[in-house]
Design a protein around this motif. Structure first.
Motif, PDB file in Angstrom:
ATOM      1  N   GLU A  97       0.845  -1.190   0.000  1.00  0.00           N
ATOM      2  CA  GLU A  97       0.000   0.000   0.000  1.00  0.00           C
ATOM      3  C   GLU A  97       0.880   1.240   0.000  1.00  0.00           C
ATOM      4  O   GLU A  97       1.908   1.282   0.674  1.00  0.00           O
ATOM      5  N   GLY A  98       0.460   2.258  -0.744  1.00  0.00           N
ATOM      6  CA  GLY A  98       1.163   3.522  -0.738  1.00  0.00           C
ATOM      7  C   GLY A  98       2.469   3.475  -1.506  1.00  0.00           C
ATOM      8  O   GLY A  98       2.813   2.467  -2.131  1.00  0.00           O
ATOM      9  N   PRO A  99       3.223   4.564  -1.423  1.00  0.00           N
ATOM     10  CA  PRO A  99       4.462   4.660  -2.214  1.00  0.00           C
ATOM     11  C   PRO A  99       5.665   3.952  -1.594  1.00  0.00           C
ATOM     12  O   PRO A  99       6.693   3.803  -2.243  1.00  0.00           O
ATOM     13  N   ALA A 100       5.571   3.525  -0.328  1.00  0.00           N
ATOM     14  CA  ALA A 100       6.729   2.942   0.356  1.00  0.00           C
ATOM     15  C   ALA A 100       7.148   1.628  -0.314  1.00  0.00           C
ATOM     16  O   ALA A 100       6.317   0.866  -0.819  1.00  0.00           O
ATOM     17  N   THR A 101       8.449   1.364  -0.313  1.00  0.00           N
ATOM     18  CA  THR A 101       8.989   0.117  -0.855  1.00  0.00           C
ATOM     19  C   THR A 101       9.252  -0.858   0.288  1.00  0.00           C
ATOM     20  O   THR A 101       9.620  -0.453   1.401  1.00  0.00           O
ATOM     21  N   SER A 102       9.077  -2.134   0.014  1.00  0.00           N
ATOM     22  CA  SER A 102       9.381  -3.136   1.042  1.00  0.00           C
ATOM     23  C   SER A 102      10.818  -3.614   0.952  1.00  0.00           C
ATOM     24  O   SER A 102      11.335  -4.213   1.895  1.00  0.00           O
ATOM     25  N   ALA A 103      11.475  -3.363  -0.185  1.00  0.00           N
ATOM     26  CA  ALA A 103      12.902  -3.666  -0.333  1.00  0.00           C
ATOM     27  C   ALA A 103      13.525  -2.614  -1.231  1.00  0.00           C
ATOM     28  O   ALA A 103      12.922  -2.173  -2.212  1.00  0.00           O
ATOM     29  N   SER A 104      14.737  -2.219  -0.904  1.00  0.00           N
ATOM     30  CA  SER A 104      15.410  -1.165  -1.640  1.00  0.00           C
ATOM     31  C   SER A 104      15.945  -1.677  -2.978  1.00  0.00           C
ATOM     32  O   SER A 104      16.289  -2.848  -3.123  1.00  0.00           O
ATOM     33  N   ALA A 105      16.014  -0.764  -3.951  1.00  0.00           N
ATOM     34  CA  ALA A 105      16.781  -1.055  -5.155  1.00  0.00           C
ATOM     35  C   ALA A 105      18.256  -1.076  -4.770  1.00  0.00           C
ATOM     36  O   ALA A 105      18.717  -0.245  -3.990  1.00  0.00           O
ATOM     37  N   ARG A 106      18.981  -1.998  -5.339  1.00  0.00           N
ATOM     38  CA  ARG A 106      20.368  -2.184  -4.938  1.00  0.00           C
ATOM     39  C   ARG A 106      21.261  -2.234  -6.173  1.00  0.00           C
ATOM     40  O   ARG A 106      21.028  -3.040  -7.086  1.00  0.00           O
TER      41      ARG A 106
END
Length: 794
Positions: free
Chosen positions: A364-373
């Motif tokens: 939900e929303g703009p938050a990411t559950s894992a970062s781009a790496r």
């Protein structure tokens, strides 16, 4: 140096004397030299005798040791005595029949001043393809069987002669017309060397402390790009992913209780107490060694749950290059490496690569559950000298990692988060070997820098920028003395300097730690049944918390050739981190502050384990280990009032914990080219402070992998999976109410991969990660991923 110079001549392998009829033909492999010992001669005698040979008859036991020595072609009393003494300390990969080690007699030509292992310009397994053997082996019941390869040839390790030798015919007690058995090419694992359990090289099959090894072949076949990927489906290991990266849990203990080494050197850059294992790309790794249980008697602080040692690749023989590229539905990466020995005694290597993985969107929303790496790495090394006599190695590498994600804050605030992490490492290693003495010295320096940026969307009031720097310098020296066949002693010392600067530290963190350690291996029983004891102790003197003494006792009993029993007891400790000592952060608007405690002491632990491993049949091997760890003086957050309007959160040595359980594995090879590895781990944990299980640790964990190789088509298929059961978490409740316990659903991850080798040059691979496309709200799991790639070698 002549590359074809002959140093060792094996004329024949003799059967143990018996009146029984000849054994049935089966898979036979000859003894191979694993450790050389120079004859101790006066310089004036050694110089004049260099290159001359003394003919010997040796009895090589099933353990690879030399049981009997007889001089049959002497050179003189002084030289003969010195050569006989040296020959008794030689070590071999033992002869094997049907996969089991057996005793064998060999005729052996010892060359004065010549170490055949130093002449090898290719790996063992390639050199073995050029050998010619005609051994005669015997079972316990007696009899003999011959073995020969199609033609006589030489190898860098020496010349092995066939039945044309009259001595070979007469000594074997047979005739050249006897039907031959082909000696198969030995697998590299039979002579594998591990270092973590003893801090000096030893054969994995002989190690008193059990060491699990992830080998280069496994890294390639499974397509593991980083150490984190290689470890997360291993039996008894749990890898937990967060926005900081991938952290390792061993035996129910979190990442701050596991020591991570790179070629025996400590590394900086812990975040939240964890070393990010995604940082280490597999391209430059030869193997990963895992030792479970308290190891502070050898390594000092942090080695409570165990030690993970990442061993880099080294040049082998002629110049070679390999590269690979891979693209998937959410990532792409490529790497290349070139290494070799352009000159005698000089090895060079250079590697580099890039790995990128996309971010995982939140539900939900703009938050990411894992970062781009995005990770870029480059490294190189130069080695000079003879690897088993006097060798220098200088290496350095640089890793740059960028993590980009989106966080959701209070009151609807959204933050773009960027973490830039840089790690540079330099290391110098010297190895010396003279007769019964081995010396290894290391000097290493590492610097880690992290920049952390939070950029609030649509506003700047909550923007923040932080920078942390952590530097570690490490000097160590380890001396091993093999006084006799029954007594081996290891002593050493090391000095550590660490310096950290961080915005949230009240003052820069500085510490020095000096240590002395010793262990002694005693073999009171040797033969078919073998018993070994290894007591050890280490003394650490730390500028922050004073001294610490860490004893240990390990034992191993071999019941015949098929069963091994191990036991160990040891103390461990963890030094307080700089954050726990010097942290200072205030939030006056909310009315609290967080501060370190410079008077903290080290956390302490005691651990015990009992294990057994054995062979049920030619196709089935099993192992099991019982373990328990008790931790005390643990550092835990506490609250104290600071003035009338501010609450201070700090740290104190108040907590206790316990972990105990069972680790077990089974290996089955029912058919040629088909193998199965299964594991089950039961882990019971207890947090004494909160009187509950340690959150996030799976109580039951099952792992399994199937490998199928179809050799005619050069295709390898690997299917692997892991299931975690009964993970407990705890949700906060209203004031005065108990916490709510949450038991997470089972988490099952399955991966599949197929590899087709076109030739020695090219290999095509493809696969699917997370075949079942499962998700988990408590840890980061990447969605189902399809990938394909190409690897080339030259």
């Amino acid at each position: 140096m002549r590359s074809r110079r002959v140093h060792v001549v094996v004329l024949t392998l003799l059967g143990l004397l018996s009146s029984s009829p000849a054994i049935a033909q089966g898979e036979v492999s000859a003894p191979r030299l694993a450790r050389w010992v120079d004859a101790d001669l006066p310089p004036e005698v050694s110089l004049g005798a260099r290159g001359l040979r003394v003919g010997l008859h040796l009895l090589v036991t099933p353990t690879g040791e030399v049981g009997e020595v007889q001089v049959v072609e002497p050179l003189g009393a002084v030289i003969d005595r010195a050569v006989e003494s040296a020959a008794r300390r030689l070590r071999f990969v033992p002869a094997r029949r049907g996969g089991r080690p057996v005793a064998a007699r060999i005729a052996y030509a010892y060359e004065v001043g010549g170490d055949p292992l130093l002449r090898a310009s290719r790996p063992w397994e390639e050199a073995d393809a050029h050998r010619t053997l005609e051994p005669a082996l015997a079972s316990r019941g007696g009899g003999s069987a011959k073995a020969t390869s199609p033609a006589e040839a030489t190898s860098p390790a020496g010349t092995l002669l066939g039945a044309r030798s009259p001595a070979a015919t007469s000594l074997a007690g047979g005739s050249p017309a006897d039907p031959p058995l082909e000696v198969p090419r030995a697998e590299p694992e039979e002579e594998e060397i591990v270092v973590t359990g003893a801090r000096m090289g030893e054969r994995a099959a002989d190690a008193v402390v059990a060491t699990d090894v992830i080998r280069r072949r496994q890294l390639e076949e499974n397509g593991w790009r980083t150490v984190a990927e290689a470890l997360e489906e291993q039996p008894g290991v749990q890898v937990v992913r967060s926005f900081r990266g991938a952290e390792l849990w061993l035996r129910g203990l979190g990442p701050r209780y596991t020591l991570v080494l790179v070629d025996g050197n400590r590394v900086p850059g812990r975040s939240g107490g964890a070393i990010d294992l995604e940082r280490y790309a597999s391209q430059g790794i030869e193997r990963v060694e895992i030792v479970r249980g308290p190891s502070s008697a050898l390594y000092g602080s942090d080695a409570i749950g165990g030690v993970v040692n990442i061993i880099p690749r080294e040049p082998k023989g002629e110049l070679e290059a390999d590269a690979q590229a891979r693209i998937s539905s959410n990532s792409h990466d490529g790497s290349a490496r070139i290494s070799g020995q352009p000159l005698a005694g000089l090895g060079v290597e250079l590697e580099g690569g890039r790995l990128h993985t996309d971010a995982i969107p939140g539900q939900e929303g703009p938050a990411t559950s894992a970062s781009a790496r995005t990770q870029n790495f480059v490294g190189g090394a130069v080695t000079w000298g003879e690897p088993r006599r006097n060798q220098l190695r200088l290496e350095s590498d640089y890793v740059r990692t960028e993590l980009v994600g989106v966080d959701a804050g209070a009151a609807g605030a959204v933050f773009d988060r960027t973490q830039l992490q840089e790690l540079a490492q330099f290391a110098l290693r010297q190895r010396l070997s003279r007769g019964i003495v081995q010396l290894e010295q290391r000097l290493a320096y590492s610097i880690y820098r992290e920049q952390y940026l939070l950029d609030q969307r649509g506003a700047s009031a909550l923007d923040s920028v932080e920078e942390n720097r952590d530097q570690v310098a490490h000097l160590s020296s380890v001396l091993r003395i093999e006084g006799s066949a029954r007594h081996h002693t290891t002593v050493g010392g090391e000095h550590l300097f660490e310096h950290m600067e961080a915005e949230r530290l009240a003052e820069p963190g500085r510490r020095t730690r000096s240590a002395l350690f010793a262990q002694h291996e005693y073999r009171p029983l040797d033969g078919r049944h073998r018993l070994r004891f290894v007591p050890g102790v280490r003394f650490d003197l730390d500028s922050q918390f004073g001294h610490q003494v860490s004893p240990k006792l390990a034992a191993r009993f071999d019941l015949g050739e098929d069963w091994v029993f191990r036991g160990g007891y040891g103390h461990g400790f963890r030094a307080p981190s700089f954050q726990e000592l010097h942290l200072r952060f205030e939030n006056p608007s909310v009315g609290y502050a967080v501060g370190g405690n410079p008077h903290l002491e080290a956390e302490r632990a005691r651990g015990i384990d009992l294990g057994v491993e054995g062979v049920l049949s030619d196709a089935v091997q099993v192992s099991g280990t019982l373990f328990r760890n008790d931790l005390s003086n643990m550092i835990t957050p506490v609250t104290t009032p600071e003035g009338q309007a501010m609450t201070l959160f700090t740290y104190d040595n108040l907590a206790t914990a316990r972990t105990q359980g069972v680790e077990s594995t089974v290996r089955i090879a029912p058919l040629e080219g088909v193998s199965f590895l299964g594991g089950y781990t039961f882990t019971d944990t207890w947090d004494g402070e909160h009187r509950r299980a340690i959150p996030g640790q799976a109580r039951h964990r099952v792992t399994g992998s199937v490998r199928v190789e179809h050799r005619p088509s050069r295709v390898v298929f690997v299917l692997r999976g892991a299931t975690s059961l009964e993970r407990k978490y705890y949700a906060s409740a209203a004031e005065g109410q108990p916490e709510r316990e949450i038991v997470a659903d089972a988490l099952t991850l399955v991966d599949a991969r197929v590899t087709h080798t076109f030739s020695r040059t090219f290999e095509l691979f493809g696969g699917v990660d997370n075949v079942l496309d499962v998700a988990d709200p408590y840890t980061i799991v990447f969605p189902r991923t399809y990938y394909v790639g190409l690897r080339g070698r030259h």
